[in-house]
Motif scaffolding. Structure first.
Motif, mmCIF file in Angstrom:
data_model
loop_
_atom_site.group_PDB
_atom_site.id
_atom_site.type_symbol
_atom_site.label_atom_id
_atom_site.label_comp_id
_atom_site.label_asym_id
_atom_site.label_seq_id
_atom_site.Cartn_x
_atom_site.Cartn_y
_atom_site.Cartn_z
ATOM 1 N N ASP A 1 -4.124 44.143 74.234
ATOM 2 C CA ASP A 1 -3.910 43.990 75.801
ATOM 3 C C ASP A 1 -5.159 44.405 76.397
ATOM 4 N N ALA A 2 -4.979 43.750 77.990
ATOM 5 C CA ALA A 2 -6.167 43.957 78.878
ATOM 6 C C ALA A 2 -5.892 44.376 79.912
ATOM 7 N N ASP A 3 -6.499 44.984 80.824
ATOM 8 C CA ASP A 3 -6.447 45.353 82.150
ATOM 9 C C ASP A 3 -6.769 44.330 83.094
ATOM 10 N N GLU A 4 -6.658 44.236 84.478
ATOM 11 C CA GLU A 4 -6.959 43.017 85.443
ATOM 12 C C GLU A 4 -8.531 42.745 85.167
ATOM 13 N N THR A 5 -9.509 43.610 84.456
ATOM 14 C CA THR A 5 -10.982 43.451 84.549
ATOM 15 C C THR A 5 -11.387 42.792 83.060
ATOM 16 N N LEU A 6 -10.116 42.329 82.279
ATOM 17 C CA LEU A 6 -10.145 42.159 80.788
ATOM 18 C C LEU A 6 -10.703 43.025 80.037
ATOM 19 N N LEU A 7 -10.637 44.308 80.092
ATOM 20 C CA LEU A 7 -11.139 45.381 79.351
ATOM 21 C C LEU A 7 -9.774 45.772 78.646
ATOM 22 N N PRO A 8 -9.996 45.764 77.247
ATOM 23 C CA PRO A 8 -8.782 46.284 76.455
ATOM 24 C C PRO A 8 -8.148 47.563 76.863
ATOM 25 N N THR A 9 -6.843 47.707 76.973
ATOM 26 C CA THR A 9 -6.220 48.925 77.289
ATOM 27 C C THR A 9 -6.146 49.911 75.995
ATOM 28 N N GLY A 10 -6.353 49.295 74.840
ATOM 29 C CA GLY A 10 -6.190 50.142 73.503
ATOM 30 C C GLY A 10 -4.930 49.571 72.935
ATOM 31 N N GLU A 11 -3.973 49.095 73.552
ATOM 32 C CA GLU A 11 -2.850 48.575 72.925
ATOM 33 C C GLU A 11 -3.001 47.262 72.348
ATOM 34 N N LEU A 12 -2.036 46.952 71.466
ATOM 35 C CA LEU A 12 -1.759 45.517 70.841
ATOM 36 C C LEU A 12 -0.551 44.799 71.312
ATOM 37 N N VAL A 13 -0.894 43.484 71.645
ATOM 38 C CA VAL A 13 0.410 42.879 71.979
ATOM 39 C C VAL A 13 0.661 41.759 70.828
ATOM 40 N N SER A 14 2.173 41.490 70.530
ATOM 41 C CA SER A 14 2.513 40.705 69.600
ATOM 42 C C SER A 14 2.338 39.266 70.315
ATOM 43 N N VAL A 15 2.052 38.318 69.434
ATOM 44 C CA VAL A 15 1.987 37.017 70.008
ATOM 45 C C VAL A 15 3.241 36.117 69.828
#
Length: 345
Positions: free
Chosen positions: A209-223
């Motif tokens: 996962d990423a914020d609006e600056t494309l930096l990872p939030t630390g979370e993973l998102v299922s595809v």
């Protein structure tokens, strides 16, 4: 098999050489010791026509001016480090902020703008019956770009008669330091001006996962059920339109995301790309945990008409303890392997 060496240009008094690796199938790979760049990958398509499989420039000055890392080896750290800083062993390190508010691809002193040479004025080259190789070396001093440690890097490119191009990067340091190298070629396997009809497979159940600056939030998102699901070979533009656009996708309008690879076993194929109009396929193998898939905005008329598949450590891993370890210690040797298997049918 053979290597042809020629002078490509000069920068700051250093000579830049072009090394052309040729196999017995008519495939050739051109490399530069500036940035460790893959300048050309050429092979015959299913119609017998020569196909240039990466975007390229004709002159050294164009590569010097380029801001897209085209074809280059990226280091010391591929992708983003948040706010251009990290702490290690109780010390805070401040890096260049060259990607908005973050450090991007090693900062202003990135390896993509270096003349690689090591102890020789040009890389060693060798020829053999079944494969041919070129090795580039580089030393990065302690504090360069804000990173700790004197780092020695060797990048070993090999082309064989199975139309396989491999890159093996090794690195050592005298201080604990984060490292993440990638190869930033812009691939063009098809003849179309966009890559929308190209087929893609990525062996990954999640993206970061990423914020609006494309930096990872630390979370993973299922595809699962999203435009990121390439677990079956899929047409890129059809997959992008297969479900309501997620917020993560909308930030780019295309793809610029880190995939969490299901395996880093070197004999397991992590990605496959195929262009049906040329019949050219490229299978990707790596021992790294992440893979950045980049297209730019698929809806933009300025879209590059190329794609990047960048094996890497996770973005911002120096600041995310839950991500795979990216710290190399003194006495350790980093091994980053990239293998591209081309075929035509």
């Amino acid at each position: 098999m053979k290597v042809d060496v020629s002078t490509f240009g000069e920068i700051d008094g250093a000579t830049v050489y072009q090394y052309v690796l040729n196999n017995t199938n008519g495939m050739k790979v051109a490399l530069l010791n500036y940035g460790g760049i893959i300048k050309e990958i050429v092979l015959l398509d299913k119609h017998g026509n020569q196909k240039h499989c990466v975007q390229t420039f004709n002159t050294l000055q164009e590569y010097i001016n380029d801001e897209s890392y085209r074809g280059a080896i990226v280091g010391r750290y591929a992708n983003r480090i948040g706010q251009g800083k990290f702490s290690l062993d109780g010390q805070l390190y401040q890096l260049d902020k060259n990607g908005g508010e973050h450090n991007l691809h090693g900062g202003l002193a990135g390896f993509h703008k270096k003349v690689w040479h090591g102890q020789y004025s040009e890389p060693e080259n060798s020829e053999s019956e079944d494969s041919v190789s070129v090795t580039f070396t580089l030393n990065s001093p302690d504090g360069e770009g804000g990173f700790p440690g004197n780092v020695s890097v060797a990048a070993h490119y090999t082309l064989n008669n199975d139309n396989e191009l491999s890159l093996h990067i090794t690195a050592n340091t005298d201080k604990a330091t984060p490292m993440s190298f990638t190869q930033h070629a812009y691939f063009t396997l098809g003849n179309e001006k966009t890559i929308g009809n190209t087929l893609l497979y990525i062996d990954a159940d999640q993206v970061t996962d990423a914020d609006e600056t494309l930096l990872p939030t630390g979370e993973l998102v299922s595809v699962e059920g999203t435009e990121f699901d390439f677990r079956e070979l899929s047409v890129i533009k059809e997959k992008a339109a297969s479900s309501p656009a997620s917020a993560l996708y909308k930030m780019v309008g295309g793809y610029d995301h880190n995939y969490v690879l299901n395996t880093s076993a070197e004999n397991a194929m992590q990605a496959l790309v195929k262009a049906e109009d040329t019949g050219i396929s490229m299978a990707l193998f790596t021992n790294l945990p992440g893979l950045q898939f980049y297209t730019g905005s698929l809806s933009s008329p300025q879209q590059l008409g190329a794609f990047c598949l960048e094996p890497q450590q996770f973005p911002d891993a120096p600041n995310k303890a839950q991500f795979p370890n990216c710290i190399v210690q003194p006495g350790e040797t980093l091994h980053a392997n990239f293998r591209y298997q081309f075929s035509v049918q």
